[in-house]
Design a protein around this motif. Structure first.
Motif, PDB file in Angstrom:
ATOM      1  N   LYS A   5      -7.037  -5.909  -8.658  1.00 52.54           N
ATOM      2  CA  LYS A   5      -8.016  -4.693  -8.236  1.00 52.54           C
ATOM      3  C   LYS A   5      -7.246  -3.752  -7.431  1.00 52.54           C
ATOM      4  CE  LYS A   5     -11.593  -6.562 -10.719  1.00 52.54           C
ATOM      5  NZ  LYS A   5     -12.172  -5.819 -11.772  1.00 52.54           N
ATOM      6  N   THR A   6      -7.142  -2.503  -7.834  1.00 56.05           N
ATOM      7  CA  THR A   6      -6.256  -1.443  -6.956  1.00 56.05           C
ATOM      8  C   THR A   6      -7.285  -1.303  -5.872  1.00 56.05           C
ATOM      9  OG1 THR A   6      -7.092   0.419  -8.148  1.00 56.05           O
ATOM     10  CG2 THR A   6      -5.030  -0.485  -8.687  1.00 56.05           C
ATOM     11  N   LEU A   7      -6.661  -0.864  -4.631  1.00 56.69           N
ATOM     12  CA  LEU A   7      -7.543  -0.549  -3.473  1.00 56.69           C
ATOM     13  C   LEU A   7      -7.137   1.109  -3.067  1.00 56.69           C
ATOM     14  CD1 LEU A   7      -6.415  -3.688  -1.321  1.00 56.69           C
ATOM     15  CD2 LEU A   7      -8.415  -3.400  -2.603  1.00 56.69           C
ATOM     16  N   LYS A   8      -8.355   1.795  -2.819  1.00 54.08           N
ATOM     17  CA  LYS A   8      -8.166   3.032  -2.802  1.00 54.08           C
ATOM     18  C   LYS A   8      -8.766   3.823  -1.266  1.00 54.08           C
ATOM     19  CE  LYS A   8      -8.745   3.706  -7.718  1.00 54.08           C
ATOM     20  NZ  LYS A   8      -9.606   4.496  -8.783  1.00 54.08           N
ATOM     21  N   ASP A   9      -8.725   2.729  -0.491  1.00 54.76           N
ATOM     22  CA  ASP A   9      -9.040   3.155   0.836  1.00 54.76           C
ATOM     23  C   ASP A   9      -8.314   2.757   1.981  1.00 54.76           C
ATOM     24  OD1 ASP A   9      -9.232   0.401   1.172  1.00 54.76           O
ATOM     25  OD2 ASP A   9     -11.646   0.497   0.906  1.00 54.76           O
ATOM     26  N   ARG A  10      -8.741   2.741   3.041  1.00 51.76           N
ATOM     27  CA  ARG A  10      -7.633   2.694   4.309  1.00 51.76           C
ATOM     28  C   ARG A  10      -6.990   1.283   4.360  1.00 51.76           C
ATOM     29  NH1 ARG A  10     -11.793   2.386   9.240  1.00 51.76           N
ATOM     30  NH2 ARG A  10     -12.769   0.602   8.557  1.00 51.76           N
ATOM     31  N   ILE A  11      -7.270   0.370   3.662  1.00 56.22           N
ATOM     32  CA  ILE A  11      -6.803  -1.028   3.305  1.00 56.22           C
ATOM     33  C   ILE A  11      -5.365  -0.925   2.735  1.00 56.22           C
ATOM     34  CG2 ILE A  11      -6.963  -3.308   2.248  1.00 56.22           C
ATOM     35  CD1 ILE A  11     -10.076  -3.185   2.338  1.00 56.22           C
ATOM     36  N   THR A  12      -5.364   0.004   1.908  1.00 52.17           N
ATOM     37  CA  THR A  12      -4.087   0.219   1.064  1.00 52.17           C
ATOM     38  C   THR A  12      -2.823   0.622   2.136  1.00 52.17           C
ATOM     39  OG1 THR A  12      -4.362   2.627   0.884  1.00 52.17           O
ATOM     40  CG2 THR A  12      -4.940   1.152  -0.867  1.00 52.17           C
ATOM     41  N   LYS A  13      -3.370   0.999   3.545  1.00 54.84           N
ATOM     42  CA  LYS A  13      -2.336   1.399   4.581  1.00 54.84           C
ATOM     43  C   LYS A  13      -1.705  -0.049   5.284  1.00 54.84           C
ATOM     44  CE  LYS A  13      -4.203   5.978   5.146  1.00 54.84           C
ATOM     45  NZ  LYS A  13      -4.664   7.052   6.137  1.00 54.84           N
ATOM     46  N   VAL A  14      -2.508  -0.891   4.895  1.00 49.03           N
ATOM     47  CA  VAL A  14      -2.206  -2.241   5.592  1.00 49.03           C
ATOM     48  C   VAL A  14      -0.888  -2.716   5.035  1.00 49.03           C
ATOM     49  CG1 VAL A  14      -2.969  -4.771   6.169  1.00 49.03           C
ATOM     50  CG2 VAL A  14      -4.558  -2.741   5.993  1.00 49.03           C
ATOM     51  N   GLU A  15       0.043  -2.954   5.980  1.00 53.16           N
ATOM     52  CA  GLU A  15       1.575  -3.390   5.482  1.00 53.16           C
ATOM     53  C   GLU A  15       1.425  -4.750   4.911  1.00 53.16           C
ATOM     54  OE1 GLU A  15       5.938  -2.303   7.298  1.00 53.16           O
ATOM     55  OE2 GLU A  15       4.414  -3.203   8.580  1.00 53.16           O
ATOM     56  N   GLY A  16       1.737  -4.998   3.909  1.00 54.38           N
ATOM     57  CA  GLY A  16       1.846  -6.462   3.200  1.00 54.38           C
ATOM     58  C   GLY A  16       0.750  -6.708   2.252  1.00 54.38           C
ATOM     59  N   ILE A  17      -0.162  -5.695   2.000  1.00 54.64           N
ATOM     60  CA  ILE A  17      -1.446  -5.782   1.019  1.00 54.64           C
ATOM     61  C   ILE A  17      -1.085  -4.914  -0.092  1.00 54.64           C
ATOM     62  CG2 ILE A  17      -3.654  -5.583   0.690  1.00 54.64           C
ATOM     63  CD1 ILE A  17      -3.026  -8.143   2.363  1.00 54.64           C
ATOM     64  N   SER A  18      -1.081  -5.485  -1.475  1.00 49.84           N
ATOM     65  CA  SER A  18      -0.724  -4.615  -2.661  1.00 49.84           C
ATOM     66  C   SER A  18      -2.094  -4.279  -3.433  1.00 49.84           C
ATOM     67  CB  SER A  18       0.245  -4.892  -3.550  1.00 49.84           C
ATOM     68  OG  SER A  18      -0.006  -6.318  -3.878  1.00 49.84           O
ATOM     69  N   GLY A  19      -3.082  -5.180  -3.034  1.00 46.35           N
ATOM     70  CA  GLY A  19      -4.244  -5.140  -3.993  1.00 46.35           C
ATOM     71  C   GLY A  19      -5.096  -6.439  -3.687  1.00 46.35           C
ATOM     72  N   ALA A  20      -6.257  -6.344  -4.484  1.00 46.90           N
ATOM     73  CA  ALA A  20      -7.189  -7.700  -4.356  1.00 46.90           C
ATOM     74  C   ALA A  20      -7.611  -8.079  -5.431  1.00 46.90           C
ATOM     75  CB  ALA A  20      -8.486  -7.106  -3.398  1.00 46.90           C
TER      76      ALA A  20
END
Length: 789
Positions: free
Chosen positions: A716-731
């Protein structure tokens, strides 16, 4: 435009774009093999179909241009125009114009160009080619400025461009009776002369001294205009000798060749009859060909309709999402199956415990009652109690048996669901798979155009075009491949003269290759050019402040700086490169699809870019791990191995935690420290699980508390501020409904190789220079203990 036409447009655009791609491919085939009649026929048929389809959906500009384009192709098909470089250029230009017209229509915009002007250019090219063809025919019949009085010696082709009406023919007949000859004066003018546009009129005036001019091709009014006609035919009634006529009209530096042939009326009339018969015959053949072609296309259409079903990509994406939900649901059933199996064991063990407990209890109670009652009464009581108890236990055993039977049926149903889900997942994945050929086919045209712009000679070699990837992956790949190929053309391949001096063939080679490697696709883009200098790249990186001058880097690490934003080694800016934009796009695009890019290069030999890409980015297999009671998903294809290590296995090297596994010393990262997770386990943890992640020959050990297991997960793609967390590509959502973040392996491995961890998180830290020196010496001498695997 009515609703019916609008409903047709969608299908038209899909078919038109596909047809234009095939058109371009066939033109490029024709460019390599100028005598390939099959390619010419394919191009002609496609443009003919496109013309008809455009008219049906009321795209009249497209129809008009396609009609004129078809006229040119018909001349090529009938060998009236020979295929050369200019012909291929005009064909490719025609395809570009058709693409622009159809693109504009699909976006409901006005065409930005001038269609009438483009049609004029097409007609001018056609006329120029026909003129040069006729000129070449006439040149073959006589030498420059020679007189040919024998009508039979050059009669072939001399009437081809003449089309006299009855009044002209009657004049010729009457003059012939009076002993006046009709002569055809063929004049070729010098295209380099500054006076070339007035040459036709000057000769016309000069011929009047020799007789009467009854016609000219082109007519006098055309000759009086500004357009240049290199070949002109004058029809002259005269009694003069040919030599005098030639002397009268020879203009230095203006007339290049003059030839005179006698016009014989009987020959001309016979020529007209033969021409008419040939036209009739040609028309009949064309009609028959068209009929067979229509039949063939009709049969092919029916065959395609029976074999293929055109479906919107959005519907396939929706189906993929639904399959993803089904995969998630399947995972929950897997969890239920494990839970129910565990419950079954608990129930069985509980029944056995109850049986033993109550049997022992009854025996103890009855033993105490023996002092107050007779042994017979006690024995009867015991038997009655035990019989009743056994009856209850038997009922519980039947319940256990029914539970196990239901569990078996559930497991059978679950296994069927798993098989159907897997088959459905595989089928939908195959639907989304497309051959990489549709991406590779862009490059023959790109290489051809760039070769001309740069003045280089380059041959493109492609292999593995049948290799299939997910549609979404292919869409992301287009830009990276274009950037790499353009850089290979501009920076890699040398100029022909430079290649010859280096002992190489004049023609350079760029090759594209795609192949499978497990769950990955490997794409190689190679050139046999000058190669890259790691040292030069390092020096450029230092100048741009990307790295310090005293940094000690391997050649591979130096090469990686070409992917830095704004990086360039070009000494000047060109239309292709030099602005530092491009190669960073390659890296970013591949990061989006969990792909990697590597470089192999040798000075003077060339360079190879290796792109490793997952087959799909929709559903992947992942290892679920537990870090401080939070779940994270790690793509399986990024994991080298997993092992359990003790805290004492972790050593501190210059402030960075490392572990030694066999011959490798690997940096350590903790998920807890990486994402600043609160401690949810006891503080005196003595062991961790280390997940060894590998990317581009770099490794890092990621520490977690527990390994949960492998699962197919839906990204699942992330389209909010979580995408700016270094090391996370999705959920993803696990089977029990838990949300799990998917780790970005590229970023984490990069952190593991570059980031300096605070000292002393695990184990002892060196407290003095001597201790640190001793630690490094022991590391070099292989005295550091290996991790407890």
């Amino acid at each position: 435009m009515d609703d019916y036409i609008k409903s047709l447009l969608k299908d038209f655009f899909e078919e038109a774009f596909d047809m234009l791609d095939r058109l371009e491919q066939n033109i490029l085939i024709l460019d390599k093999d100028r005598n390939n009649t099959d390619a010419v026929q394919e191009i002609f048929r496609a443009v003919h179909t496109l013309k008809g389809s455009a008219g049906a959906v009321e795209l009249f500009d497209t129809q008009k241009y396609a009609h004129r384009f078809e006229d040119l192709l018909d001349l090529i098909r009938n060998n009236e125009i020979k295929v050369d470089d200019k012909t291929v250029d005009i064909l490719l230009k025609g395809i570009d114009i058709l693409k622009e017209l159809i693109n504009s229509a699909s976006e409901e915009k006005e065409y930005s160009g001038n269609i009438e002007e483009e049609i004029k250019n097409l007609e001018a090219f056609k006329n120029s080619k026909l003129g040069s063809s006729n000129s070449s025919n006439s040149e073959s019949s006589t030498e420059s400025l020679n007189i040919s009085s024998d009508s039979n010696s050059a009669s072939s082709g001399k009437y081809d461009n003449l089309n006299f009406d009855n009044s002209v023919l009657e004049t010729i007949r009457e003059n012939a009776e009076d002993g006046v000859k009709t002569k055809l004066v063929f004049v070729k003018f010098n295209a380099e002369s500054p006076m070339k546009t007035v040459g036709g009129v000057q000769v016309y005036v000069g011929l009047k001294d020799s007789g009467d001019i009854i016609a000219s091709v082109p007519p006098l009014q055309n000759l009086e205009g500004d357009e240049f006609y290199q070949n002109v035919i004058y029809v002259l009634e005269t009694v003069e000798e040919d030599e005098k006529i030639i002397n009268d009209i020879t203009l230095p530096e203006i007339t290049e060749e003059i030839k005179i042939e006698e016009f014989i009326l009987e020959e001309y009339e016979k020529f007209l009859i033969d021409k008419k018969n040939k036209e009739i015959e040609k028309s009949q053949e064309a009609q028959a060909t068209k009929s067979n072609q229509s039949k063939s296309e009709k049969d092919l259409k029916h065959e395609r309709q029976s074999s293929f079903l055109r479906v919107e990509s959005d519907r396939i994406d929706d189906m993929m999402n639904q399959v993803g939900e089904l995969v998630t649901n399947k995972s929950s059933y897997e969890q239920y199956d494990d839970d129910l199996t565990a419950y079954s064991k608990v129930i069985g063990n509980g029944i056995n415990d109850i049986r033993k407990y109550y049997k022992d209890s009854v025996i103890q109670i009855l033993r105490k009652l023996e002092y107050y009652a007779s042994k017979k009464e006690i024995k009867d009581l015991r038997n009655t109690y035990i019989d009743g108890f056994n009856e209850k236990l038997n009922d519980m055993a039947k319940m256990e048996e029914n539970f196990k039977d239901t569990l078996d049926k559930f497991r059978t149903s679950y296994q069927l669901l798993t098989r159907v889900t897997n088959d459905l997942q595989e089928t939908v994945m195959k639907i989304r798979m497309l051959p990489i050929a549709q991406t590779f086919n862009r490059f023959p045209r790109l290489i051809r155009d760039l070769s001309r712009d740069l003045g280089k000679e380059v041959k493109l070699e492609m292999s593995g075009e049948e290799t299939e990837l997910d549609k979404s992956v292919i869409e992301v790949l287009v830009d990276p491949l274009i950037h790499i190929v353009r850089n290979a053309m501009d920076h890699g391949i040398e100029m022909p003269e430079e290649r010859i001096r280096a002992g190489k063939p004049r023609e350079g080679i760029i090759s594209l290759n795609a192949s499978h490697n497990g769950n990955l696709i490997v794409i190689k883009i190679s050139d046999d050019g000058k190669g890259m200098s790691p040292q030069k790249i390092f020096e450029s990186a230092v100048k741009k402040g990307l790295v310090s001058a005293d940094a000690k880097l391997t050649e591979r690490q130096m090469l990686e700086y070409i992917f830095a934003p704004g990086f360039s080694t070009a000494t000047k800016v060109t239309n292709l490169s030099g602005r530092g934009v491009g190669m960073d796009v390659v890296k970013k695009s591949l990061d989006k699809i969990n792909g990697t890019v590597g470089i192999e290069t040798e000075l003077g030999k060339g360079s190879t870019f290796l792109l490793r890409i997952p087959l799909t980015v929709a559903i992947i297999q992942a290892l679920i791990v537990d870090a401080e009671k939070e779940y994270y998903a790690i793509p399986i294809n990024s994991i080298s191995e997993t092992l359990k290590i003790n805290v004492s296995d972790i050593q501190n090297l210059e402030g960075t935690e490392v572990i030694k596994i066999r011959e490798d010393v690997i940096n350590v990262l903790s998920v807890k420290e990486l994402f600043k997770l609160p401690a949810r386990y006891e503080n005196n943890i003595k062991s961790y699980y280390a997940v060894i992640l590998a990317s581009e020959e770099k490794k890092v050990a990621l520490l977690v508390n527990n390994l949960i297991g492998e699962q197919d997960i839906v990204i699942k793609t992330l389209k909010d501020r979580i995408t700016k967390v270094e090391g996370i590509s999705g959920a993803t959502i696990l089977g029990d409904g838990t949300v799990s973040f998917i780790l970005d392996i590229q970023t984490i491995v990069g952190l593991g190789t570059k980031r300096i961890i605070e000292r002393g998180k695990f184990g002892k830290k060196p407290t003095s220079k001597n201790e640190l020196r001793n630690f490094i010496d022991r590391l070099k001498n292989n005295q550091i203990p290996e991790a407890n695997i």
